[in-house]
Design an enzyme around this catalytic site. Structure first.
Site, PDB file in Angstrom:
ATOM      1  N   HIS A   1       2.116  -3.569  -3.201  1.00  0.00           N
ATOM      2  CA  HIS A   1       0.741  -3.933  -3.541  1.00  0.00           C
ATOM      3  C   HIS A   1       0.291  -5.181  -2.780  1.00  0.00           C
ATOM      4  O   HIS A   1      -0.769  -5.186  -2.140  1.00  0.00           O
ATOM      5  CB  HIS A   1       0.643  -4.175  -5.052  1.00  0.00           C
ATOM      6  CG  HIS A   1      -0.733  -4.535  -5.514  1.00  0.00           C
ATOM      7  ND1 HIS A   1      -1.644  -3.589  -5.937  1.00  0.00           N
ATOM      8  CD2 HIS A   1      -1.367  -5.735  -5.612  1.00  0.00           C
ATOM      9  CE1 HIS A   1      -2.771  -4.193  -6.281  1.00  0.00           C
ATOM     10  NE2 HIS A   1      -2.628  -5.492  -6.096  1.00  0.00           N
ATOM     11  N   GLU A   2       1.094  -6.225  -2.847  1.00  0.00           N
ATOM     12  CA  GLU A   2       0.708  -7.483  -2.195  1.00  0.00           C
ATOM     13  C   GLU A   2       0.728  -7.363  -0.676  1.00  0.00           C
ATOM     14  O   GLU A   2      -0.079  -8.003   0.012  1.00  0.00           O
ATOM     15  CB  GLU A   2       1.629  -8.620  -2.657  1.00  0.00           C
ATOM     16  CG  GLU A   2       1.592  -8.901  -4.158  1.00  0.00           C
ATOM     17  CD  GLU A   2       0.198  -9.200  -4.686  1.00  0.00           C
ATOM     18  OE1 GLU A   2      -0.670  -9.642  -3.897  1.00  0.00           O
ATOM     19  OE2 GLU A   2      -0.036  -8.980  -5.890  1.00  0.00           O
TER      20      GLU A   2
ATOM     21  N   HIS B   1      -2.643  -6.190   0.538  1.00  0.00           N
ATOM     22  CA  HIS B   1      -3.594  -7.306   0.684  1.00  0.00           C
ATOM     23  C   HIS B   1      -3.285  -8.110   1.945  1.00  0.00           C
ATOM     24  O   HIS B   1      -4.185  -8.438   2.728  1.00  0.00           O
ATOM     25  CB  HIS B   1      -3.506  -8.239  -0.530  1.00  0.00           C
ATOM     26  CG  HIS B   1      -4.007  -7.653  -1.807  1.00  0.00           C
ATOM     27  ND1 HIS B   1      -5.224  -7.025  -1.927  1.00  0.00           N
ATOM     28  CD2 HIS B   1      -3.443  -7.618  -3.053  1.00  0.00           C
ATOM     29  CE1 HIS B   1      -5.395  -6.631  -3.175  1.00  0.00           C
ATOM     30  NE2 HIS B   1      -4.322  -6.968  -3.877  1.00  0.00           N
TER      31      HIS B   1
END
Length: 451
Positions: free
Chosen positions: A22-23, A26
């Site tokens: 997920h990170e 980003h």
């Protein structure tokens, strides 16, 4: 105790993988848009490991593995040198900011597709959804559903195995009626049954969607006779032998039912139990004290014996495996089905068709991680894909503290032509935090109530 540490370790590994994915979504899109990323952290609290790359990003693994974050240079909260203004997040266009924020959930969806792809390439041992027993006075019985038939479709969704059946049934929660299509063994003509679900009551923590309808999957016959005694187990020490036929437990006949015997033993951990077994034509009384073990978060009694059973029909077993190209199509379809199901469940939660009692928290997730990991890699991949999709969807909810809340603000900015004021954003973040804490509290309460 072993189960606890196994579940904990599996949970940490699963959460670590999904948070990293997920990170990284980003991070990757932020760097492609020229944003300076100051820190990429997996976990919170005390730093356990740190490394700085040539771009000046500090990569961190922290003590508490319950989340992560990507800290980007932002002129609203950081002191920024004039030459670095173009590297700030807030200086990017609204569409660039949307891309950066949306990249996290999208990375979770992409990972789920990848995990399912690997799962289908490796192959998943599966069982055809053959109906065994139909419970009396059940929804299935009132619909005249018959035993020894294969469920091939639920409400228009094709079903290859029991997992497909269960997911399709879960999607029908809240509906007043739906259809099940079956195929009789040896017959090419399918039959369609209409199930009245108006009074369908389903508690996921107590039973599956399948059993709640009164459907028992086909199982090979199991006998109340011992086929194996675990060396050093309480059964071994008490003197139980292979070929012993179980007659009664605490003076109550089990009527030749292994299920009844197993249920009684599981409810009597660390209690003295009197068994009567038939051995070489004579009844013999044996005292045994079931050991206490934890399984799926519950404390149960354990003897260390395996019953005799018939072989499972080979024609009911198959391996769900696809080639390089077909596996991609199947993984896309499975991921899409779960996305649709998840949004459907959120909608039914809001309308009251599903109770908040069905929410699960980290304890249930940890138990699921441990159970799937015990079964092997393909099952753990399926679990990771499922949780990754749910993590992506949760982050898209329009709560200001989540990615979805930021995206909502940016959509408002596109419509109005100006950013949402700092004051309104602050109020929104406070509301979002309270709402999220409320949901987490309910989920945790549900978890503890199931222990």
């Amino acid at each position: 105790m072993f189960d606890f540490f196994w579940n904990l370790a599996s949970f940490v590994v699963a959460l670590g993988i999904l948070i990293t994915v997920h990170e990284y979504g980003h991070y990757w899109v932020a760097r492609r848009n020229g944003v300076q990323v100051e820190r990429f952290s997996i976990g919170f609290g005390k730093v356990l490991w740190r490394k700085v790359n040539k771009e000046g990003t500090e990569f961190v693994i922290a003590l508490i593995p319950l989340g992560g974050y990507v800290k980007m240079l932002d002129g609203r909260v950081d002191e920024v040198k004039p030459e670095d203004i173009d590297k700030t997040f807030n200086n990017k266009t609204v569409y660039q900011r949307i891309a950066i924020i949306a990249a996290g959930p999208l990375a979770n969806f992409a990972f789920a597709i990848f995990a399912f792809y690997l799962m289908f390439l490796i192959g998943v041992p599966s069982v055809k959804p053959i109906v065994g027993e139909i419970m009396p006075e059940s929804i299935a019985q009132r619909a005249n559903l018959t035993s020894n038939s294969e469920i091939i479709e639920v409400a228009g969704q094709k079903t290859l195995d029991w997992q497909d059946v269960n997911l399709a049934l879960v999607s029908q929660i809240g509906e007043s009626a739906f259809t099940i299509k079956t195929k009789e063994q040896g017959s090419a003509s399918p039959k369609t049954y209409n199930l009245d679900a108006a009074n369908w009551s389903f508690s996921p923590d107590k039973e599956s969607a399948i059993s709640s309808l009164g459907i028992a999957p086909y199982r090979a016959a199991v006998y109340a006779e011992l086929a194996f005694i675990e060396e050093g187990s309480v059964a071994d020490k008490a003197g139980l032998k292979v070929d012993d036929k179980l007659i009664s437990i605490n003076n109550e006949s089990i009527n030749g039912s292994w299920a009844m015997f197993s249920k009684n033993i599981s409810q009597l951990p660390e209690q003295n139990v009197i068994l009567v077994v038939e051995r070489l034509g004579e009844n013999k009384e044996i005292m045994v004290t079931p050991a206490l073990i934890e399984r799926a978060g519950k404390k149960i009694g354990y003897l260390g014996v395996v019953p005799k059973s018939d072989s499972y029909p080979r024609e009911y077993l198959f391996e769900l495996r696809y080639g390089v190209v077909d596996a991609l199509g199947q993984s896309l379809q499975r991921s899409w089905n779960l996305v649709v199901l998840s949004f459907d469940m959120i909608g039914k939660l809001l309308t009251g068709d599903i109770s908040v009692k069905n929410l699960s928290g980290p304890i249930s997730i940890a138990q699921g991680a441990g159970s799937s990991a015990q079964y092997g890699l393909v099952y753990f991949l399926g679990f990771l894909a499922l949780i990754s999709i749910n993590l992506g969807i949760i982050n898209l909810l329009p709560l200001p503290v989540l990615d979805g809340g930021h995206l909502f603000y940016y959509l408002v900015e596109i419509v109005t032509g100006k950013p949402v004021s700092e004051k309104i954003q602050e109020i929104g973040f406070k509301f979002g935090t309270l709402a999220l804490l409320g949901l987490m509290s309910i989920a945790l309460f549900n978890d503890f109530s199931r222990l």
